[in-house]
Design an enzyme around this catalytic site. Sequence first.
Site, PDB file in Angstrom:
ATOM      1  N   PRO A  90      -7.494   7.161  -4.559  1.00 50.67           N
ATOM      2  CA  PRO A  90      -8.325   6.983  -5.750  1.00 50.67           C
ATOM      3  C   PRO A  90      -9.009   6.615  -4.006  1.00 50.67           C
ATOM      4  CG  PRO A  90      -7.076   5.450  -5.947  1.00 50.67           C
ATOM      5  CD  PRO A  90      -6.352   6.555  -6.043  1.00 50.67           C
TER       6      PRO A  90
ATOM      7  N   ASN B  76      -4.144   7.584   4.023  1.00 54.37           N
ATOM      8  CA  ASN B  76      -2.027   7.457   4.498  1.00 54.37           C
ATOM      9  C   ASN B  76      -2.713   7.303   5.821  1.00 54.37           C
ATOM     10  OD1 ASN B  76      -1.030   7.721   1.761  1.00 54.37           O
ATOM     11  ND2 ASN B  76      -0.732   9.794   2.195  1.00 54.37           N
TER      12      ASN B  76
ATOM     13  N   SER C 244       8.325  10.538  -0.788  1.00 50.02           N
ATOM     14  CA  SER C 244       7.768  11.755  -0.248  1.00 50.02           C
ATOM     15  C   SER C 244       6.862  11.300   0.882  1.00 50.02           C
ATOM     16  CB  SER C 244       6.794  12.568  -1.048  1.00 50.02           C
ATOM     17  OG  SER C 244       5.954  11.963  -2.059  1.00 50.02           O
TER      18      SER C 244
ATOM     19  N   GLY D 169       4.531  10.840  -7.647  1.00 49.48           N
ATOM     20  CA  GLY D 169       5.553   9.854  -8.846  1.00 49.48           C
ATOM     21  C   GLY D 169       6.115   8.979  -7.242  1.00 49.48           C
TER      22      GLY D 169
ATOM     23  N   HIS E 289       0.522   3.738  -2.854  1.00 47.52           N
ATOM     24  CA  HIS E 289      -0.104   5.847  -2.424  1.00 47.52           C
ATOM     25  C   HIS E 289       1.336   6.324  -2.886  1.00 47.52           C
ATOM     26  CE1 HIS E 289      -3.341   5.031   0.999  1.00 47.52           C
ATOM     27  NE2 HIS E 289      -3.080   3.938  -0.866  1.00 47.52           N
ATOM     28  N   ASP E 290       2.070   6.011  -2.356  1.00 49.18           N
ATOM     29  CA  ASP E 290       4.159   6.988  -2.985  1.00 49.18           C
ATOM     30  C   ASP E 290       3.598   7.705  -4.540  1.00 49.18           C
ATOM     31  OD1 ASP E 290       6.211   8.496  -2.285  1.00 49.18           O
ATOM     32  OD2 ASP E 290       7.260   6.782  -3.654  1.00 49.18           O
TER      33      ASP E 290
ATOM     34  N   ASP F  57     -10.115 -10.303   1.420  1.00 50.39           N
ATOM     35  CA  ASP F  57     -10.029 -11.926   0.375  1.00 50.39           C
ATOM     36  C   ASP F  57      -9.705 -12.822   1.648  1.00 50.39           C
ATOM     37  OD1 ASP F  57      -7.934 -12.733   0.053  1.00 50.39           O
ATOM     38  OD2 ASP F  57      -7.139 -12.368  -1.936  1.00 50.39           O
TER      39      ASP F  57
ATOM     40  N   ASP G 296       8.832   9.116  -5.619  1.00 48.19           N
ATOM     41  CA  ASP G 296      10.336   9.335  -5.038  1.00 48.19           C
ATOM     42  C   ASP G 296       9.946   9.434  -2.984  1.00 48.19           C
ATOM     43  OD1 ASP G 296       7.236  11.464  -4.049  1.00 48.19           O
ATOM     44  OD2 ASP G 296       8.464  13.308  -4.480  1.00 48.19           O
TER      45      ASP G 296
ATOM     46  N   ARG H 165       1.053  -0.944   0.128  1.00 44.89           N
ATOM     47  CA  ARG H 165       0.093  -0.167   0.201  1.00 44.89           C
ATOM     48  C   ARG H 165       0.846   1.165  -0.174  1.00 44.89           C
ATOM     49  NH1 ARG H 165      -2.829  -0.849   4.629  1.00 44.89           N
ATOM     50  NH2 ARG H 165      -4.359  -1.472   3.303  1.00 44.89           N
TER      51      ARG H 165
ATOM     52  N   HIS I 272      -5.206  -6.070  -3.348  1.00 45.75           N
ATOM     53  CA  HIS I 272      -6.212  -5.966  -2.135  1.00 45.75           C
ATOM     54  C   HIS I 272      -5.948  -7.572  -2.181  1.00 45.75           C
ATOM     55  CE1 HIS I 272      -8.059  -1.698  -3.158  1.00 45.75           C
ATOM     56  NE2 HIS I 272      -7.249  -1.663  -2.553  1.00 45.75           N
ATOM     57  N   THR I 273      -5.405  -8.016  -2.671  1.00 41.78           N
ATOM     58  CA  THR I 273      -5.834 -10.125  -2.009  1.00 41.78           C
ATOM     59  C   THR I 273      -4.823 -10.522  -1.262  1.00 41.78           C
ATOM     60  OG1 THR I 273      -4.771 -11.797  -3.010  1.00 41.78           O
ATOM     61  CG2 THR I 273      -3.843 -10.333  -3.469  1.00 41.78           C
TER      62      THR I 273
ATOM     63  N   ASP J 129      -2.481 -13.906  -4.333  1.00 41.03           N
ATOM     64  CA  ASP J 129      -2.898 -15.230  -5.551  1.00 41.03           C
ATOM     65  C   ASP J 129      -5.026 -14.703  -5.817  1.00 41.03           C
ATOM     66  OD1 ASP J 129      -5.534 -14.995  -3.398  1.00 41.03           O
ATOM     67  OD2 ASP J 129      -4.708 -16.660  -2.199  1.00 41.03           O
TER      68      ASP J 129
END
Length: 322
Positions: free
Chosen positions: A161, A94, A76, A72, A66-67, A245, A74, A62, A191-192, A252
């Site tokens: 998003p 975050n 941050s 981009g 998110h980074d 899941d 980097d 994650r 998200h698996t 998987d």
Amino acid sequence: MAFSKALILALIFVVFAIVKPSEGALNAHYYDQSCPAAEKIILDTVRNASLYDPKVPARLLRMFFHDCFIRGCDASILLDSVVSNQAEKDGPPNISVRSFYVIEEAKKKLEKACPRTVSCADVIAIAARDVVTLSGGPYWSVLKGRKDGTVSLASESTNLPPPTFNVSQLIQSFAARGLSVKDMVTLSGGHTIGFSHCSSFEPRLQNFSKFHDIDPSMNYEFAQTLKKKCPRSTNRDKNAGTFLDSTASVFDNVYYKQILSGKGVFVSDQTLLGDSRTKKIVEKYAQDQKAFFREFAAAMVKLGNIGVKKTGQVRVHPRFIN
């Protein structure tokens, strides 16, 4: 035709200059000479942390997503807030990103082995690959050579998003970063592995709309199970939630199989089945795990190229600008 020794040496130099990875280009072999132990150091650190804390793999994956999505790739997201500025890591989306200590530990070892050489951004990218592989997922060669950013703004974390997005919103968000519809569906497969707190999916369980108490796209029995995990009580455990899941520690294709049965945890998961642009991809990955693995590896390389800084600093400490 005879060549002089000087000409032969000149030709060899030219060829070497062409194939040698330049400082300004991402390359799988970027640290082969300057820090040959880099990937092993990162892998060992990630493996040990994952054995100690099973939540580490999903959190590091994650972190990479998110980074890359905000400014981009980097690093941050690693910078601390200061009195004059609230940093990305403290932006509301975050709050669920944790395990920064793993990157800090790897970076500490890297600074001892190869001072001021391996960027924090590359550490995150390599660690994301390693947690996928260690969880049973695919392996890919991480392109390296990123430099670290010096700007981190919590306000920009709103560009991520959210789990409430529908297909059209997801497509638009990913397209703004040069990612295709297939990339979006493929990367959603991350998200698996992982866990979600109730707040990210609870609106689907009651008072969903004027006509439906529960999100009609959700399997009814699954919704009842989630309701039990997220009781409407002021005394509810703040850590209450659910795994994303049924095999949440294994990378998987079960995530896609759950979407087919109406058991996607987020709106942004289940919505992938309700649109012709994404449904066929979900169905393909649910049936063919090898195809999912192959496309996920390719999409992660593509994600890792977003907004890459090829000039700038290599932060000595992940949390602070040099």
